[in-house]
Design a protein around this motif. Structure first.
Motif, mmCIF file in Angstrom:
data_model
loop_
_atom_site.group_PDB
_atom_site.id
_atom_site.type_symbol
_atom_site.label_atom_id
_atom_site.label_comp_id
_atom_site.label_asym_id
_atom_site.label_seq_id
_atom_site.Cartn_x
_atom_site.Cartn_y
_atom_site.Cartn_z
ATOM 1 N N ASP A 5 -5.137 23.430 47.557
ATOM 2 C CA ASP A 5 -6.219 23.493 46.582
ATOM 3 C C ASP A 5 -7.470 24.022 47.281
ATOM 4 O O ASP A 5 -7.949 23.417 48.242
ATOM 5 C CB ASP A 5 -6.464 22.098 46.019
ATOM 6 C CG ASP A 5 -7.457 22.065 44.873
ATOM 7 O OD1 ASP A 5 -8.140 23.084 44.615
ATOM 8 O OD2 ASP A 5 -7.571 20.996 44.242
ATOM 9 N N PHE A 6 -7.989 25.158 46.807
ATOM 10 C CA PHE A 6 -9.168 25.770 47.416
ATOM 11 C C PHE A 6 -9.837 26.672 46.393
ATOM 12 O O PHE A 6 -9.237 27.066 45.398
ATOM 13 C CB PHE A 6 -8.793 26.576 48.666
ATOM 14 C CG PHE A 6 -7.736 27.619 48.420
ATOM 15 C CD1 PHE A 6 -8.083 28.928 48.104
ATOM 16 C CD2 PHE A 6 -6.394 27.290 48.496
ATOM 17 C CE1 PHE A 6 -7.106 29.885 47.864
ATOM 18 C CE2 PHE A 6 -5.412 28.241 48.263
ATOM 19 C CZ PHE A 6 -5.764 29.543 47.943
ATOM 20 N N THR A 7 -11.093 26.974 46.670
ATOM 21 C CA THR A 7 -11.878 27.853 45.797
ATOM 22 C C THR A 7 -12.371 29.036 46.604
ATOM 23 O O THR A 7 -12.855 28.875 47.731
ATOM 24 C CB THR A 7 -13.074 27.090 45.195
ATOM 25 O OG1 THR A 7 -12.568 25.996 44.425
ATOM 26 C CG2 THR A 7 -13.919 27.984 44.311
ATOM 27 N N LYS A 9 -15.006 32.246 46.308
ATOM 28 C CA LYS A 9 -16.147 32.766 45.550
ATOM 29 C C LYS A 9 -16.402 34.205 45.980
ATOM 30 O O LYS A 9 -16.514 34.481 47.176
ATOM 31 C CB LYS A 9 -17.384 31.912 45.792
ATOM 32 C CG LYS A 9 -17.204 30.472 45.350
ATOM 33 C CD LYS A 9 -18.412 29.624 45.681
ATOM 34 C CE LYS A 9 -18.157 28.179 45.294
ATOM 35 N NZ LYS A 9 -19.298 27.328 45.626
ATOM 36 N N CYS A 31 -2.974 36.039 40.218
ATOM 37 C CA CYS A 31 -3.876 34.887 40.289
ATOM 38 C C CYS A 31 -3.654 33.942 39.108
ATOM 39 O O CYS A 31 -4.584 33.292 38.631
ATOM 40 C CB CYS A 31 -5.324 35.359 40.337
ATOM 41 S SG CYS A 31 -5.720 36.326 41.798
ATOM 42 N N ALA A 34 -4.738 30.196 39.347
ATOM 43 C CA ALA A 34 -6.163 29.937 39.582
ATOM 44 C C ALA A 34 -6.893 29.672 38.270
ATOM 45 O O ALA A 34 -6.595 30.286 37.244
ATOM 46 C CB ALA A 34 -6.813 31.124 40.287
ATOM 47 N N GLY A 37 -13.696 31.034 37.218
ATOM 48 C CA GLY A 37 -15.054 30.734 36.768
ATOM 49 C C GLY A 37 -15.872 32.013 36.698
ATOM 50 O O GLY A 37 -15.911 32.789 37.649
ATOM 51 N N SER A 45 -15.506 33.136 40.546
ATOM 52 C CA SER A 45 -14.995 32.050 41.376
ATOM 53 C C SER A 45 -13.579 31.734 40.924
ATOM 54 O O SER A 45 -13.316 31.654 39.726
ATOM 55 C CB SER A 45 -15.904 30.830 41.208
ATOM 56 O OG SER A 45 -15.442 29.747 41.956
ATOM 57 N N LEU A 46 -12.686 31.590 41.872
ATOM 58 C CA LEU A 46 -11.291 31.298 41.559
ATOM 59 C C LEU A 46 -10.875 30.019 42.272
ATOM 60 O O LEU A 46 -10.897 29.959 43.505
ATOM 61 C CB LEU A 46 -10.378 32.452 42.008
ATOM 62 C CG LEU A 46 -10.606 33.763 41.276
ATOM 63 C CD1 LEU A 46 -11.465 34.682 42.121
ATOM 64 C CD2 LEU A 46 -9.299 34.429 40.975
ATOM 65 N N ASN A 47 -10.533 28.990 41.496
ATOM 66 C CA ASN A 47 -10.045 27.735 42.061
ATOM 67 C C ASN A 47 -8.523 27.744 41.999
ATOM 68 O O ASN A 47 -7.937 27.654 40.935
ATOM 69 C CB ASN A 47 -10.611 26.536 41.315
ATOM 70 C CG ASN A 47 -10.076 25.226 41.863
ATOM 71 O OD1 ASN A 47 -9.470 24.466 41.149
ATOM 72 N ND2 ASN A 47 -10.279 24.983 43.144
ATOM 73 N N LYS A 150 -10.572 27.122 55.516
ATOM 74 C CA LYS A 150 -11.821 27.460 54.821
ATOM 75 C C LYS A 150 -12.968 27.578 55.823
ATOM 76 O O LYS A 150 -13.779 28.502 55.741
ATOM 77 C CB LYS A 150 -12.141 26.421 53.743
ATOM 78 C CG LYS A 150 -11.182 26.472 52.564
ATOM 79 C CD LYS A 150 -11.524 25.469 51.497
ATOM 80 C CE LYS A 150 -11.050 24.092 51.870
ATOM 81 N NZ LYS A 150 -11.091 23.132 50.766
#
Length: 175
Positions: A5-7, A9, A31, A34, A37, A45-47, A150
């Motif tokens: 789990d990561f975001t 930007k 993606c 994801a 955002g 932004s992609l979570n 990260k």
């Protein structure tokens, strides 16, 4: 295989472009794992919750997928990396006061903040690693692995902004 789990930007480099034009293309371009955002023009932004054998593979393929769809996008940050006490408490599932007691008023071996102020900020990876190694907290290894990745991505991103003529000198100073 583990879930990471990561975001990520990204700056779209075209501030007038509405990022919503990329949503379907990102989904179709790999993606689909994801949450996207698009709150601010010029940024996206992609979570991700991406399954992979290692955090590096999860994050590198996610970046590659996003950049294949939006080649002019520039990675701003892999998150969460920078964490305050509240952020760390939320991730650990405990109170802010508990984390403060452990890190700020705890033993001298606690990780030093990268910014000491109100609020102080740490690299999440350093907090998690310290809690597992020194305090014997049961921190999931995949959480630490993705936090370290990260931190590495953000450190490299910062290193790229350093004046090239000073890179070797500064590297020697901080070694």
């Amino acid at each position: 295989m583990k879930d990471y789990d990561f975001t990520l930007k990204f700056n779209l480099q075209q501030p007038k472009v509405d990022p919503s034009v990329y949503v379907e293309a990102l989904y179709a371009g790999g993606c689909d794992d994801a949450l996207i955002g698009i709150g601010k023009k010029g940024y996206i932004s992609l979570n991700f919750i991406r399954e992979a054998p290692f955090a590096y593979e999860a994050m590198s393929t996610a970046i590659a997928d996003a950049k294949r769809v939006i080649p002019h996008a520039s990675l701003i940050e892999a998150a969460p990396d920078y964490a305050g006490l509240t952020d760390a408490a939320k991730i650990l599932g405990c109170t802010r006061q508990n984390v403060r007691k452990l890190i700020v008023t705890g033993e001298p071996s606690s990780p030093p903040p990268i910014y000491e102020g109100t609020p102080s900020i740490w690299h999440l990876a350093e907090i998690l690693d310290w809690l597992r190694e020194v305090k014997a907290y049961p921190i999931d290894s995949s959480l630490i692995e993705v936090a370290k990745m990260k931190m590495d991505l953000n450190n490299v991103k910062g290193w790229q902004t350093l004046e090239p003529t000073y890179q070797e000198t500064i590297k020697a100073l901080v070694s």
